[in-house]
Design an enzyme around this catalytic site. Structure first.
Site, PDB file in Angstrom:
ATOM      1  N   CYS A   1      -0.965   3.487  -6.443  1.00 32.49           N
ATOM      2  CA  CYS A   1      -1.881   2.896  -5.465  1.00 32.49           C
ATOM      3  C   CYS A   1      -2.075   1.467  -5.936  1.00 32.49           C
ATOM      4  O   CYS A   1      -2.318   1.230  -7.132  1.00 32.49           O
ATOM      5  CB  CYS A   1      -3.206   3.649  -5.437  1.00 32.49           C
ATOM      6  SG  CYS A   1      -4.517   2.775  -4.561  1.00 32.49           S
TER       7      CYS A   1
ATOM      8  N   CYS B   1       0.863  -1.179   0.000  1.00 28.26           N
ATOM      9  CA  CYS B   1       0.000   0.000   0.000  1.00 28.26           C
ATOM     10  C   CYS B   1       0.901   1.232   0.000  1.00 28.26           C
ATOM     11  O   CYS B   1       1.703   1.412   0.925  1.00 28.26           O
ATOM     12  CB  CYS B   1      -0.870  -0.020   1.256  1.00 28.26           C
ATOM     13  SG  CYS B   1      -1.866   1.464   1.455  1.00 28.26           S
TER      14      CYS B   1
HETATM   15  N1  DGL Z   1      -4.065   0.479  -1.909  1.00 32.69           N
HETATM   16  C1  DGL Z   1      -3.690   1.690  -1.244  1.00 32.69           C
HETATM   17  C2  DGL Z   1      -2.439   2.321  -1.856  1.00 32.69           C
HETATM   18  O1  DGL Z   1      -1.638   1.637  -2.470  1.00 32.69           O
HETATM   19  C3  DGL Z   1      -4.712   2.784  -1.033  1.00 32.69           C
HETATM   20  C4  DGL Z   1      -6.144   2.608  -0.864  1.00 32.69           C
HETATM   21  C5  DGL Z   1      -6.745   3.436   0.292  1.00 32.69           C
HETATM   22  O2  DGL Z   1      -6.989   4.658   0.140  1.00 32.69           O
HETATM   23  O3  DGL Z   1      -6.924   2.837   1.339  1.00 32.69           O
HETATM   24  O4  DGL Z   1      -2.206   3.483  -1.705  1.00 32.69           O
END
Ligand code: DGL
Length: 276
Positions: A192, A78
């Site tokens: 993301c 993330c």
């Molecule tokens: N999957 C997360 C990232 O790589 C973000 C998603 C969220 O806002 O929780 O930033």
């Protein structure tokens, strides 16, 4: 003679299903590993949390997960969490943490038009860590930081089987496409982890063709550099353990995305998310 080494336990963590884009590559590189995929869906979306609230949240959830799973290595799949919480996680826990951060360097090195967009959550765009990456690795490119307030949630909806209008996705990605002074964006960083999971929709809704940069293969290489490659003789992979903090993850859906057997999901009880 000693028997074969015990396969490593790898914990892959995200706020939702996005980390599965990173998981897929790691599982390809270390198919023998014992995997736990954890989604802090009770804290989703991380992109809306303040840095203070996010560092506290990720710290608390990770303490509980590490206690329950005892991983040999943790992948923070993330960008929003990694750009805020990696230093504090590394200071608190002894095992290696591999983060996921915007792939500014390879994108700028590959761009021919010298105009690159970084598509990310508002939290990742705001982060000093991200500005520092741009300052260090822009390599003379013009870099447009594009905050997307809704794309992670839209991807989450698509992955959960809901129908999402093309127009909603198109509106989130349109600001990535900039043409100015005879130079048009030719490279977009998927900063993301949710975004690569809807890559086909992004490519179809692009205003013009661009290279989309997904950091997952580089993260898998980093994991292998830390714990070594898979052994030659591979046993049948263990089912992936699924943990979430809000609703149980859907094993059928996740198994289809990662093309691996998955176990019945577990729920982890966590404290409420801080609001400031
Ligand atoms: N999957 C997360 C990232 O790589 C973000 C998603 C969220 O806002 O929780 O930033």
């Amino acid at each position: 003679m000693p028997g074969p080494a015990k396969p490593p336990t790898i914990l892959v963590f995200d706020s939702g299903l996005g980390g599965l884009s990173v998981f897929r590559e790691i599982a390809r590189a270390r198919p023998d590993a014992s995997f736990v995929y954890a989604a802090d869906d009770a804290g989703f979306p991380y992109g809306d949390l303040s840095e203070h609230a996010l560092v506290a949240r990720v710290g608390e959830v990770m303490d509980l997960l590490i206690d329950a799973v005892r991983p040999d290595l943790v992948v923070i799949a993330c960008n929003t969490a990694s750009t805020a919480a990696l230093p504090s996680l590394r200071a608190r826990h002894a095992m290696p943490f591999v983060g996921t951060v915007p792939a500014v360097k390879p994108a700028c090195a590959a761009s021919r038009s010298r105009r690159v967009s970084i598509l990310a959550t508002p939290g990742t765009v705001r982060r000093d860590y991200t500005s520092e990456l741009v300052r260090a690795f822009a390599d003379g490119c013009t870099v447009d930081l594009v905050p997307s307030p809704r794309l992670a949630a839209l991807a989450e909806a698509v992955l959960s089987g809901q129908s999402v209008d093309d127009g909603e996705i198109a509106a989130e990605i349109a600001p990535c496409f900039v043409s100015q002074g005879g130079r048009a964006t030719d490279t977009v960083v998927l900063a993301c982890t949710h975004y690569p999971l809807i890559a086909d929709r992004l490519a179809r809704l692009a205003l013009w063709p661009v290279a989309w940069i997904d950091p997952a293969p580089a993260i898998a290489r980093r994991v292998v550099s830390l714990i070594g490659p898979a052994p030659q003789d591979l046993a049948e992979p263990e089912p992936v353990r699924l943990v979430s903090t809000g609703r149980p993850l859907e094993p059928g859906r996740i198994g289809a995305i990662i093309a691996r057997p998955v176990a019945a999901p577990d729920l982890l009880a966590t404290p409420p998310v801080l609001v400031s």
